[in-house]
Each structure stands twice: as structure tokens, then as C-alpha cells.
Design a protein around this motif. Sequence first.
Motif, PDB file in Angstrom:
ATOM      1  N   GLY A  67       4.286   1.884   1.480  1.00  0.00           N
ATOM      2  CA  GLY A  67       5.153   2.901   0.896  1.00  0.00           C
ATOM      3  C   GLY A  67       4.953   4.200   1.644  1.00  0.00           C
ATOM      4  O   GLY A  67       3.825   4.646   1.831  1.00  0.00           O
ATOM      5  N   MET A  68       6.072   4.764   2.108  1.00  0.00           N
ATOM      6  CA  MET A  68       5.954   5.951   2.962  1.00  0.00           C
ATOM      7  C   MET A  68       6.686   7.165   2.395  1.00  0.00           C
ATOM      8  O   MET A  68       7.105   8.028   3.151  1.00  0.00           O
ATOM      9  N   GLY A  69       6.846   7.221   1.075  1.00  0.00           N
ATOM     10  CA  GLY A  69       7.482   8.415   0.520  1.00  0.00           C
ATOM     11  C   GLY A  69       8.061   8.173  -0.855  1.00  0.00           C
ATOM     12  O   GLY A  69       8.120   7.026  -1.320  1.00  0.00           O
ATOM     13  N   GLU A  70       8.474   9.267  -1.495  1.00  0.00           N
ATOM     14  CA  GLU A  70       8.999   9.166  -2.856  1.00  0.00           C
ATOM     15  C   GLU A  70      10.461   8.735  -2.863  1.00  0.00           C
ATOM     16  O   GLU A  70      10.981   8.235  -3.842  1.00  0.00           O
ATOM     17  N   LYS A  71      11.142   8.984  -1.761  1.00  0.00           N
ATOM     18  CA  LYS A  71      12.561   8.654  -1.682  1.00  0.00           C
ATOM     19  C   LYS A  71      12.781   7.137  -1.639  1.00  0.00           C
ATOM     20  O   LYS A  71      11.975   6.411  -1.062  1.00  0.00           O
ATOM     21  N   LEU A  78       0.857  -1.182   0.000  1.00  0.00           N
ATOM     22  CA  LEU A  78       0.000   0.000   0.000  1.00  0.00           C
ATOM     23  C   LEU A  78       0.898   1.239   0.000  1.00  0.00           C
ATOM     24  O   LEU A  78       1.600   1.496   0.981  1.00  0.00           O
ATOM     25  N   THR A  79       0.899   1.957  -1.124  1.00  0.00           N
ATOM     26  CA  THR A  79       1.806   3.106  -1.233  1.00  0.00           C
ATOM     27  C   THR A  79       1.121   4.409  -0.843  1.00  0.00           C
ATOM     28  O   THR A  79      -0.101   4.463  -0.736  1.00  0.00           O
ATOM     29  N   LYS A  80       1.926   5.408  -0.666  1.00  0.00           N
ATOM     30  CA  LYS A  80       1.487   6.784  -0.400  1.00  0.00           C
ATOM     31  C   LYS A  80       0.723   6.908   0.914  1.00  0.00           C
ATOM     32  O   LYS A  80      -0.136   7.762   1.071  1.00  0.00           O
ATOM     33  N   LEU A  81       1.054   6.031   1.847  1.00  0.00           N
ATOM     34  CA  LEU A  81       0.431   6.131   3.176  1.00  0.00           C
ATOM     35  C   LEU A  81       0.951   7.366   3.900  1.00  0.00           C
ATOM     36  O   LEU A  81       0.392   7.779   4.909  1.00  0.00           O
TER      37      LEU A  81
HETATM   38  P1  GDP Z   1       4.401   3.293 -11.517  1.00  0.00           P
HETATM   39  O1  GDP Z   1       3.778   3.912 -12.741  1.00  0.00           O
HETATM   40  O2  GDP Z   1       3.399   2.476 -10.787  1.00  0.00           O
HETATM   41  O3  GDP Z   1       5.677   2.574 -11.777  1.00  0.00           O
HETATM   42  O4  GDP Z   1       4.688   4.506 -10.505  1.00  0.00           O
HETATM   43  P2  GDP Z   1       6.018   5.233 -10.039  1.00  0.00           P
HETATM   44  O5  GDP Z   1       6.872   4.328  -9.239  1.00  0.00           O
HETATM   45  O6  GDP Z   1       6.649   5.943 -11.171  1.00  0.00           O
HETATM   46  O7  GDP Z   1       5.388   6.279  -9.011  1.00  0.00           O
HETATM   47  C1  GDP Z   1       4.406   7.246  -9.407  1.00  0.00           C
HETATM   48  C2  GDP Z   1       4.564   8.473  -8.520  1.00  0.00           C
HETATM   49  O8  GDP Z   1       4.225   8.163  -7.181  1.00  0.00           O
HETATM   50  C3  GDP Z   1       6.000   9.009  -8.490  1.00  0.00           C
HETATM   51  O9  GDP Z   1       5.954  10.415  -8.485  1.00  0.00           O
HETATM   52  C4  GDP Z   1       6.533   8.469  -7.163  1.00  0.00           C
HETATM   53  O10 GDP Z   1       7.558   9.277  -6.633  1.00  0.00           O
HETATM   54  C5  GDP Z   1       5.296   8.516  -6.294  1.00  0.00           C
HETATM   55  N1  GDP Z   1       5.321   7.551  -5.184  1.00  0.00           N
HETATM   56  C6  GDP Z   1       5.587   6.232  -5.223  1.00  0.00           C
HETATM   57  N2  GDP Z   1       5.489   5.682  -4.001  1.00  0.00           N
HETATM   58  C7  GDP Z   1       5.163   6.693  -3.147  1.00  0.00           C
HETATM   59  C8  GDP Z   1       4.902   6.756  -1.721  1.00  0.00           C
HETATM   60  O11 GDP Z   1       4.944   5.770  -0.973  1.00  0.00           O
HETATM   61  N3  GDP Z   1       4.592   7.983  -1.230  1.00  0.00           N
HETATM   62  C9  GDP Z   1       4.504   9.090  -2.020  1.00  0.00           C
HETATM   63  N4  GDP Z   1       4.184  10.249  -1.438  1.00  0.00           N
HETATM   64  N5  GDP Z   1       4.727   9.052  -3.334  1.00  0.00           N
HETATM   65  C10 GDP Z   1       5.057   7.881  -3.908  1.00  0.00           C
END
Ligand code: GDP
Length: 295
Positions: free
Chosen positions: A273-277, A246-249
Amino acid sequence: MLEGLANSLQRALAKLKAKGKLTEEDVQEAMREVRLALLAADVNVKVVKDFVERVRARAIGQEVQQSLTPGQQVVKIVYEELTELMGGSQTRLRMAPHPPTVVMMVGLQGSGKTTTTAKLALSFRRHQHRPLMVAADVYRPAAIRQLEVLGRQIDVPVFSLGEGEDPVRIAEAGVAEARRMGADVVLIDTAGRTHVDEALMQELERMQAQVHPDEVLLVVDAMMGQDAVHVAEAFHTRLGVTGVVLTKLDSDTRGGAALTIRAVTGCPIKFVGMGEKIEPLEAFHPDRLASRILG
Ligand code: GDP
């Protein structure tokens, strides 16, 4: 994280905690507020109904514990049921008895699949594994290059054959390459689409039949709320998803997906997933999230 839900649940339960004695009406009133808090967080209606029913039944017939006030006992019951709803205890990855372990990363475009693949690779590397990432997302422009850049950043090799290739062939060749180079974990970044469609599912099924993954990890964006649950159901029906990431939590998500996916699909959430880094992926601990929500 899930602050709206946390605030409203804590408010609903604070009144109970303060009381020395509880009437059935006190419990009913608190359960009404808990129900509203969960619905406002975009938790599936049926999940909410069952949840509140279980808590109510246990709270009204509650076993007396000398150390807790009745109000505290209700809070404890809510905590236990919330933990259970999200899967109980942590669910780990299944590793192949004979390496390499093959992990298919699946999900819609934009869910964070590529980012999560790199985070998972980094986690493996930190644990003395030798991961290989396979770039099989041939449809999203620049996805392959994105994975290659991430691979260099975290010092994990990336296998690719370019954008014109059949993703299933890339996956097969990637697993063969892992064997050749002695990599013990293969992470396949598969293609996503903007929505669930038949062509995508057929391609993933073909890949699954060829590479026999130990894990099929579905990456879903928590910001999608109930839609994330529908996506999870659709993928699970076709592929037998073994775990959800679960991303972007870290974002301003209401929490519906986190609280509903397990209950509706039966698939455990294994990571968040807890961030873009690109940092090692965080394991999902239902009990810890429940205690954060309840304060
Ligand atoms: P894909 O198309 O599924 O491969 O997606 P990407 O890995 O390219 O991610 C899409 C966007 O979501 C990018 O801008 C990432 O930086 C952002 N992203 C991915 N995971 C997270 C996360 O856990 N938290 C946040 N805030 N952004 C995320």
C-alpha cells in the motif's frame, strides 16, 4: 521509501565499491555496518544475523567475475540476498479454477484493510474482472458505510447486511450474491480488532470454514515494525495466511516489517500500500525494492 535504511546501507557499501582489491578485514568491516544498518531499520535480530552470515560467506569465498571489481561483487551479493530475503520473485494471487475467486481480507483495525480492499477491487476492475466487495466489518463504526462510499467511487458493487448481522453469515450471503450476479471475484472486508484476540480468530476461522477462500490476505501496517511481524505470525498460525499486503510503505517506515515478515512467517508479501488514495494496488517486487534500497 525506507530512506534511512537505504542511506546507511549505501554508505556501508560505498567504501567497498571504491576499492580495487578487498581484504577480509574490508569485508568484515562492511558487514559490521550492514548489520547495524539492518538493526537500526528494526529488522529481526536473528534475520539480521543469518543475512550477514550468508553475505559474508559468499563474499569471502566469492566467485570471480571479470566484469566486476571485488567491491561491486559484494554489493551484488547483498542485492541478491536482500531480494531473496523478501521472497525472491513476485508472488501472484491464486485464482479459483471455477469463479468466483474468494478473497478474505484480514487484519487489525487501522491497518488499512478497508482501503486496501477497495484498491484491490479497483485493480481487478481494471483487468476486466467483475469484483464484488462484501462489508463484513461489523464492529468498527462506519466501516460498512466507508466501503459503500469507496465502492461508489470506483464503481464496484458492495454487498452488506448491516451492522447487527453475524459476519460469517454476511460472508456466506456475499459469496452467494456474487454467484447470482455473475461477479468473478469476491473481496470480503472482515472485521478487525485493535489487537489480536481469541474472539477475532475464532470468528475468522468460522468464516474461512464456510466460504473456503482461495486467498487469505493479511493487511499489515509497515509502520508497526517488529509488531507487524508478530501480528503476521499470530494470524498465520490460525488461518494459514496466503499473502501479506504491507500498507503505508509510503510513510516514514524504517523497513523492518518489509525485510522480516517473509523470513519469519514464510508468507509472501504480495502487494504494498503506497498511499491513502484509492489507486490500483501495487504488486510487491522484492528485486525492485532491493535495488531501490541499494541505489
Ligand atoms: P481498517 O481499519 O484496517 O479498515 O483501516 P482503513 O482502511 O480505514 O485505513 C486506516 C487509515 O490508514 C486511513 O486513514 C487510511 O487512509 C490509511 N491508509 C490505508 N492504507 C494506507 C497506505 O498505504 N498509506 C498511507 N499513508 N495511509 C494508508
